[in-house]
Write a protein that holds these residues in place. Structure first.
Motif, short mmCIF file in Angstrom:
data_model
loop_
_atom_site.label_atom_id
_atom_site.label_comp_id
_atom_site.label_asym_id
_atom_site.label_seq_id
_atom_site.Cartn_x
_atom_site.Cartn_y
_atom_site.Cartn_z
N THR A 55 0.83 -1.21 0.00
CA THR A 55 0.00 0.00 0.00
C THR A 55 0.85 1.25 0.00
O THR A 55 2.01 1.23 0.46
CB THR A 55 -0.95 0.02 1.22
N THR A 56 0.25 2.33 -0.50
CA THR A 56 0.85 3.67 -0.36
C THR A 56 -0.12 4.58 0.37
O THR A 56 -0.03 5.80 0.25
CB THR A 56 1.16 4.28 -1.75
N SER A 57 -1.05 4.01 1.12
CA SER A 57 -2.08 4.80 1.79
C SER A 57 -1.50 5.56 2.99
O SER A 57 -0.79 4.98 3.81
CB SER A 57 -3.22 3.88 2.25
N ALA B 156 3.41 9.09 0.92
CA ALA B 156 2.99 8.21 -0.17
C ALA B 156 4.12 7.85 -1.13
O ALA B 156 3.94 7.04 -2.03
CB ALA B 156 1.85 8.86 -0.95
N THR C 251 6.43 2.67 0.06
CA THR C 251 5.44 1.59 -0.03
C THR C 251 5.63 0.65 1.15
O THR C 251 6.76 0.29 1.49
CB THR C 251 5.64 0.81 -1.35
#
Lengths: 200, 213
Positions: free
Chosen positions: A53-55, A183, A186
């Motif tokens: 994720t890059t949240s 962001a 990762t």
């Protein structure tokens, strides 16, 4: 090869996945027995590549579903994690049991894991042990984590504060959630396995 | 807006790689990265202890998701989609028990109940135990689509600041679901695992629920 159930209902035992259609018959049990469906989401023998994720806000990254862990049964789980380079920031992880977020990755001192802010690829692991959830004993989560980068940066710690009490019900889903602080990096999680422990 | 696609990107781009592709290389979309914006099943929230719901979720599931039975109802209550790009993995394993055909008794229970029995007359079968966890998981699928082997479900979702035009949606879908080749591959990082993940094979063994007793 067709077999016949005690009720006389024929069903296919060899190629149930070839048609994707449940058997037709009056016996529900017999129909369920070849209720096996092929689909693109059945990856037996296939790709088990990581979850990433890059949240920058908490997201459910990896879920172990279809469990049935009774409230009186202790259990543990472990997993592997990594972050990429991109920014001098950390990544954090938490836990959700069924639909309840037990540890939210939103705070630094409230995480299943958090990694060093050094801008480099890092990888590590975490483990967590949860004792029986019975009356008045509903906040028992203990865990540790560690990770290191290529430069030898070691970062480790203990799973601490909780966002909510653990539900005293059968646990059916264990979810690792997490977020990145920037962001440009990762977060990856993989190989999460859940183990129940014997009590007698 | 939330866009959900089926599977791990066939190009092997991971979340960071897909984000790099969409935002920097092919310039297909602007992704939501605000730490004040969290997408959940129930709506879009400002996260934190004083959390506040901003507005309902606008979402689009790809046709491939719908075809295999993954609808909006597949996601349970309080599911967090976060923001940016996420490649989610769900593992599930049904539990089986070897029983005497026509009963729900294993061999020991059968012998204890029925007494001595000629082995040649017995027929064993592998029975799926539909315990609470499995029933809850199965109920998430549209009827008749739930896989009953041990399996892994990969879903890739992106959260954009605006609705995508059709050409951008189709290009992202092609990258994820159909394995279209990303443009300008030289613009991706050479750092291992930064933009592309290593593919690994599953040996098919149970992913969950190893009981120690």
């Amino acid at each position: 090869m067709a077999e016949t159930s005690p009720g006389g209902i024929a069903f296919d035992t060899t190629l149930p996945a070839s048609t994707g259609v449940a058997a037709v018959g009056v016996a529900a049990a017999a129909a369920r027995r070849d209720h096996v469906h092929p689909s693109a989401v059945t990856y037996a023998g296939g790709n088990t590549t990581e979850a990433t994720t890059t949240s920058t806000t908490t997201v459910d990254i990896l879920t172990v579903s279809s469990l049935s862990i009774e409230a009186a049964t202790p259990f543990s789980f472990l997993g592997a994690l990594r972050k990429t380079s991109g920014s001098a920031d950390t990544v954090r992880g938490g836990i959700k049991l069924n639909t309840t977020v037990i540890i939210d990755s939103i705070n630094l001192d409230n995480a299943l894991f958090y990694l060093s802010v050094v801008n480099e690829p890092q990888s590590g692991g975490f483990n967590c042990l949860i004792p029986p959830r019975v009356t008045n004993y509903i906040r028992g989560v203990t865990g540790t984590f560690s990770a290191a980068g290529a430069t030898g940066t070691l970062y480790d710690g203990i799973t601490s504060a909780m966002s909510a009490t653990i539900p005293s019900v059968t646990i059916t889903d264990v979810t690792v959630n997490g977020r990145v602080e920037n962001a440009l990096i990762t977060l990856g999680v993989d190989d999460v396995h859940v183990y129940t422990l014997a009590t007698s | 807006m939330l866009y959900i696609f089926l599977g791990y990107p066939k190009t092997l781009l991971n979340a960071g790689g897909l984000q790099h592709c969409v935002e920097r290389v092919e310039k297909l979309a602007i992704l939501e990265h605000s730490p004040q914006t969290q997408y959940r099943k129930e709506g879009v929230f400002i996260p934190g202890q004083q959390e506040e719901q901003l507005y309902p979720v606008e979402h689009r599931l790809s046709q491939d998701c719908l075809d295999v039975g993954i609808t909006w109802d597949w996601f349970p209550e309080n599911w967090a989609f976060g923001n940016g790009v996420t490649i989610h993995k769900t593992t599930a394993s049904p539990t089986f028990k070897v029983v005497v055909h026509g009963t729900d008794l294993n061999l020991e229970e059968f012998l204890a109940k029925r007494g001595p029995t000629r082995l040649a007359k017995l027929e064993l079968e592998r029975l799926h135990i539909r315990h609470e966890g499995w029933e809850k998981y199965e109920a998430r699928w549209t009827p008749g689509t739930c896989p009953q082997e041990s399996h892994i479900v990969h879903l890739t979702w992106l959260i954009t600041t605006h609705q995508l035009p059709p050409f951008a949606y189709e290009r992202i879908r092609d990258l994820i679901e159909y394995g279209a080749t990303p443009k300008d591959l030289h613009r991706y990082s050479q750092e291992a695992g930064k933009h592309f993940s290593a593919i690994r094979k599953w040996d098919g063994s149970s992913a969950v629920g190893v009981r120690v007793n």
